[in-house]
Design a protein around this motif. Structure first.
Motif, PDB file in Angstrom:
ATOM      1  N   ASP A 102       5.064  35.112  33.612  1.00 47.22           N
ATOM      2  CA  ASP A 102       6.504  35.237  33.876  1.00 47.22           C
ATOM      3  C   ASP A 102       7.118  33.874  34.166  1.00 47.22           C
ATOM      4  OD1 ASP A 102       6.378  37.971  33.520  1.00 47.22           O
ATOM      5  OD2 ASP A 102       6.224  38.417  35.669  1.00 47.22           O
ATOM      6  N   GLY A 103       6.407  33.053  34.943  1.00 46.08           N
ATOM      7  CA  GLY A 103       6.901  31.716  35.258  1.00 46.08           C
ATOM      8  C   GLY A 103       7.024  30.853  34.019  1.00 46.08           C
ATOM      9  N   ILE A 104       6.041  30.926  33.143  1.00 40.18           N
ATOM     10  CA  ILE A 104       6.073  30.151  31.897  1.00 40.18           C
ATOM     11  C   ILE A 104       7.283  30.559  31.073  1.00 40.18           C
ATOM     12  CG2 ILE A 104       4.898  29.786  29.676  1.00 40.18           C
ATOM     13  CD1 ILE A 104       2.227  29.955  31.297  1.00 40.18           C
ATOM     14  N   ARG A 105       7.511  31.857  30.959  1.00 41.67           N
ATOM     15  CA  ARG A 105       8.668  32.324  30.185  1.00 41.67           C
ATOM     16  C   ARG A 105       9.989  31.885  30.835  1.00 41.67           C
ATOM     17  NH1 ARG A 105       6.932  35.557  26.162  1.00 41.67           N
ATOM     18  NH2 ARG A 105       4.976  36.681  26.434  1.00 41.67           N
ATOM     19  N   GLN A 106      10.035  31.918  32.170  1.00 40.65           N
ATOM     20  CA  GLN A 106      11.252  31.508  32.888  1.00 40.65           C
ATOM     21  C   GLN A 106      11.565  30.041  32.639  1.00 40.65           C
ATOM     22  OE1 GLN A 106      13.585  32.806  34.568  1.00 40.65           O
ATOM     23  NE2 GLN A 106      12.955  34.716  35.462  1.00 40.65           N
ATOM     24  N   VAL A 107      10.597  29.157  32.898  1.00 34.68           N
ATOM     25  CA  VAL A 107      10.884  27.728  32.761  1.00 34.68           C
ATOM     26  C   VAL A 107      11.107  27.333  31.305  1.00 34.68           C
ATOM     27  CG1 VAL A 107       9.684  27.119  34.895  1.00 34.68           C
ATOM     28  CG2 VAL A 107       8.501  26.879  32.722  1.00 34.68           C
ATOM     29  N   ALA A 108      10.575  28.111  30.372  1.00 35.17           N
ATOM     30  CA  ALA A 108      10.811  27.842  28.949  1.00 35.17           C
ATOM     31  C   ALA A 108      12.198  28.309  28.514  1.00 35.17           C
ATOM     32  CB  ALA A 108       9.739  28.513  28.103  1.00 35.17           C
ATOM     33  N   GLY A 109      12.884  29.018  29.403  1.00 30.05           N
ATOM     34  CA  GLY A 109      14.252  29.442  29.103  1.00 30.05           C
ATOM     35  C   GLY A 109      14.356  30.729  28.311  1.00 30.05           C
ATOM     36  N   ASN A 110      13.277  31.514  28.278  1.00 30.88           N
ATOM     37  CA  ASN A 110      13.290  32.758  27.506  1.00 30.88           C
ATOM     38  C   ASN A 110      12.533  33.836  28.290  1.00 30.88           C
ATOM     39  OD1 ASN A 110      13.592  34.607  25.448  1.00 30.88           O
ATOM     40  ND2 ASN A 110      12.069  33.672  24.104  1.00 30.88           N
ATOM     41  N   PRO A 111      13.086  34.250  29.448  1.00 32.37           N
ATOM     42  CA  PRO A 111      12.348  35.171  30.321  1.00 32.37           C
ATOM     43  C   PRO A 111      12.052  36.536  29.700  1.00 32.37           C
ATOM     44  CG  PRO A 111      14.596  34.859  31.106  1.00 32.37           C
ATOM     45  CD  PRO A 111      14.386  33.892  29.988  1.00 32.37           C
ATOM     46  N   ARG A 112      12.808  36.923  28.695  1.00 33.38           N
ATOM     47  CA  ARG A 112      12.580  38.228  28.070  1.00 33.38           C
ATOM     48  C   ARG A 112      11.810  38.135  26.758  1.00 33.38           C
ATOM     49  NH1 ARG A 112      17.618  41.897  29.750  1.00 33.38           N
ATOM     50  NH2 ARG A 112      18.100  40.784  31.653  1.00 33.38           N
ATOM     51  N   GLY A 113      11.244  36.966  26.508  1.00 36.56           N
ATOM     52  CA  GLY A 113      10.492  36.756  25.272  1.00 36.56           C
ATOM     53  C   GLY A 113       9.317  37.726  25.148  1.00 36.56           C
ATOM     54  N   ARG A 114       8.927  37.996  23.922  1.00 36.88           N
ATOM     55  CA  ARG A 114       7.859  38.962  23.667  1.00 36.88           C
ATOM     56  C   ARG A 114       6.677  38.381  22.903  1.00 36.88           C
ATOM     57  NH1 ARG A 114       8.789  41.297  27.520  1.00 36.88           N
ATOM     58  NH2 ARG A 114      10.545  42.653  27.760  1.00 36.88           N
ATOM     59  N   HIS A 115       6.768  37.100  22.497  1.00 34.56           N
ATOM     60  CA  HIS A 115       5.632  36.508  21.782  1.00 34.56           C
ATOM     61  C   HIS A 115       4.400  36.541  22.677  1.00 34.56           C
ATOM     62  CE1 HIS A 115       7.254  35.084  18.052  1.00 34.56           C
ATOM     63  NE2 HIS A 115       8.246  34.449  18.661  1.00 34.56           N
ATOM     64  N   ASP A 116       3.264  36.917  22.089  1.00 36.14           N
ATOM     65  CA  ASP A 116       2.008  36.915  22.837  1.00 36.14           C
ATOM     66  C   ASP A 116       1.606  35.460  23.068  1.00 36.14           C
ATOM     67  OD1 ASP A 116      -0.464  37.285  23.946  1.00 36.14           O
ATOM     68  OD2 ASP A 116      -1.373  38.203  22.174  1.00 36.14           O
ATOM     69  N   LEU A 117       1.528  35.060  24.316  1.00 36.03           N
ATOM     70  CA  LEU A 117       1.201  33.674  24.647  1.00 36.03           C
ATOM     71  C   LEU A 117      -0.300  33.411  24.617  1.00 36.03           C
ATOM     72  CD1 LEU A 117       3.715  33.032  27.571  1.00 36.03           C
ATOM     73  CD2 LEU A 117       4.044  32.759  25.100  1.00 36.03           C
ATOM     74  N   LEU A 164       6.760  24.935  37.451  1.00 40.97           N
ATOM     75  CA  LEU A 164       5.702  25.936  37.594  1.00 40.97           C
ATOM     76  C   LEU A 164       4.900  25.721  38.875  1.00 40.97           C
ATOM     77  CD1 LEU A 164       4.512  26.174  33.890  1.00 40.97           C
ATOM     78  CD2 LEU A 164       5.514  28.033  35.239  1.00 40.97           C
ATOM     79  N   LEU A 165       4.636  24.476  39.210  1.00 43.18           N
ATOM     80  CA  LEU A 165       3.935  24.179  40.462  1.00 43.18           C
ATOM     81  C   LEU A 165       4.768  24.609  41.666  1.00 43.18           C
ATOM     82  CD1 LEU A 165       2.208  20.724  39.927  1.00 43.18           C
ATOM     83  CD2 LEU A 165       1.128  22.819  40.748  1.00 43.18           C
ATOM     84  N   GLU A 166       6.065  24.356  41.606  1.00 38.17           N
ATOM     85  CA  GLU A 166       6.955  24.731  42.710  1.00 38.17           C
ATOM     86  C   GLU A 166       6.999  26.244  42.896  1.00 38.17           C
ATOM     87  OE1 GLU A 166      10.574  22.824  41.485  1.00 38.17           O
ATOM     88  OE2 GLU A 166       9.972  20.874  42.329  1.00 38.17           O
ATOM     89  N   ARG A 167       6.826  26.971  41.819  1.00 41.23           N
ATOM     90  CA  ARG A 167       6.891  28.434  41.858  1.00 41.23           C
ATOM     91  C   ARG A 167       5.541  29.110  42.103  1.00 41.23           C
ATOM     92  NH1 ARG A 167      10.583  31.129  38.147  1.00 41.23           N
ATOM     93  NH2 ARG A 167       8.896  32.599  38.053  1.00 41.23           N
ATOM     94  N   LEU A 168       4.480  28.336  42.111  1.00 41.41           N
ATOM     95  CA  LEU A 168       3.135  28.907  42.182  1.00 41.41           C
ATOM     96  C   LEU A 168       2.998  29.880  43.362  1.00 41.41           C
ATOM     97  CD1 LEU A 168       0.324  28.753  40.806  1.00 41.41           C
ATOM     98  CD2 LEU A 168      -0.270  27.043  42.508  1.00 41.41           C
ATOM     99  N   ASP A 169       2.584  31.086  43.063  1.00 37.64           N
ATOM    100  CA  ASP A 169       2.391  32.127  44.084  1.00 37.64           C
ATOM    101  C   ASP A 169       0.987  31.977  44.659  1.00 37.64           C
ATOM    102  OD1 ASP A 169       2.095  34.379  45.635  1.00 37.64           O
ATOM    103  OD2 ASP A 169       2.404  35.808  43.994  1.00 37.64           O
ATOM    104  N   CYS A 170       0.919  31.473  45.881  1.00 32.35           N
ATOM    105  CA  CYS A 170      -0.376  31.193  46.524  1.00 32.35           C
ATOM    106  C   CYS A 170      -1.209  32.444  46.768  1.00 32.35           C
ATOM    107  CB  CYS A 170      -0.151  30.475  47.851  1.00 32.35           C
ATOM    108  SG  CYS A 170       0.644  28.879  47.644  1.00 32.35           S
ATOM    109  N   THR A 171      -0.596  33.611  46.708  1.00 36.26           N
ATOM    110  CA  THR A 171      -1.335  34.854  46.915  1.00 36.26           C
ATOM    111  C   THR A 171      -1.514  35.625  45.608  1.00 36.26           C
ATOM    112  OG1 THR A 171       0.701  36.070  47.427  1.00 36.26           O
ATOM    113  CG2 THR A 171      -0.493  35.071  49.286  1.00 36.26           C
ATOM    114  N   GLY A 172      -1.056  35.022  44.510  1.00 37.08           N
ATOM    115  CA  GLY A 172      -1.163  35.671  43.207  1.00 37.08           C
ATOM    116  C   GLY A 172      -2.524  35.436  42.573  1.00 37.08           C
ATOM    117  N   PRO A 173      -2.587  35.503  41.253  1.00 35.61           N
ATOM    118  CA  PRO A 173      -3.857  35.363  40.542  1.00 35.61           C
ATOM    119  C   PRO A 173      -4.612  34.069  40.851  1.00 35.61           C
ATOM    120  CG  PRO A 173      -2.167  36.141  39.040  1.00 35.61           C
ATOM    121  CD  PRO A 173      -1.480  35.816  40.337  1.00 35.61           C
ATOM    122  N   VAL A 174      -3.889  32.984  41.146  1.00 35.44           N
ATOM    123  CA  VAL A 174      -4.554  31.717  41.449  1.00 35.44           C
ATOM    124  C   VAL A 174      -5.497  31.853  42.647  1.00 35.44           C
ATOM    125  CG1 VAL A 174      -2.809  30.729  43.009  1.00 35.44           C
ATOM    126  CG2 VAL A 174      -4.165  29.224  41.549  1.00 35.44           C
TER     127      VAL A 174
END
Length: 195
Positions: A102-117, A164-174
């Motif tokens: 979600d963060g990658i899509r947000q910072v890329a400017g296309n939060p609703r994109g559907r391309h498989d990354l 992306l670093l600023e948004r990193l969720d410390c309790t998420g998958p990382v």
């Protein structure tokens, strides 16, 4: 520096408020990029006792323990007697960022994109050969643009990485990654010593 902010927030989560100084090495003559030189120069710029040194080094191909030992020896050789937090992502910091679609899509400017990354799973991400290159490709795919807009996305990689670093969720998958767990363990150990 987003990594410093990240470390500050991890300490804050444990009830310790600190502010990491970010030395401005441009105030000195050319400072070599090795850890000892950087720590020595940083201590010189601080002009006061240092309680904590945070060193970021990607493990690249040498592994966590070798990198950690290198950092500890360099800080000792620099004559800085303080606690040390070693921030050592496996391979590169970008591996941590590949877990936030979600963060990658947000910072890329296309939060609703559907391309498989084609992002790696948590158990695969630390084995990616070149996480930086993969993140660049994923940002371009996520933006789903061509021509000049494509070129702009490519040129803005370091800004996107910072976001992306600023948004990193410390309790998420990382938080499931061994390299992240080691960072958290180091911080827990220091907070216990300081208590």
């Amino acid at each position: 520096m987003p990594l410093a902010d990240l470390v500050e927030s991890l300490f804050a989560d444990r009830g310790i408020r600190l502010r990491l100084s970010k030395p401005d090495f441009s105030l000195l003559d050319k400072v070599p990029k090795d850890v000892r030189s950087r720590v020595t120069a940083g201590a010189k710029l601080m002009r006061e006792p240092i309680d904590l040194v945070v060193v970021h080094r990607d493990s690249d191909n040498v592994g966590h323990e070798i990198r950690r030992s290198e950092i500890e020896k360099a800080v000792l050789a620099a004559g800085v007697m303080s606690s040390v937090v070693s921030v050592i992502p496996v391979r590169m910091t970008e591996a941590w960022l590949l877990l936030d679609e979600d963060g990658i899509r947000q910072v890329a400017g296309n939060p609703r994109g559907r391309h498989d990354l084609k992002l790696p799973k948590v158990h695969q991400v630390e084995g990616v050969a070149d996480p930086k290159q993969l993140l660049k490709e994923c940002l371009v795919k996520a933006a789903d643009v061509t021509g000049r807009r494509h070129d702009r996305i490519t040129k803005r990689f370091f800004q996107h990485r910072r976001q992306l670093l600023e948004r990193l969720d410390c309790t998420g998958p990382v938080s499931e990654l061994p390299s992240w767990k080691r960072l958290v363990t180091d911080i827990d150990t220091i907070t216990e010593q300081w208590a």
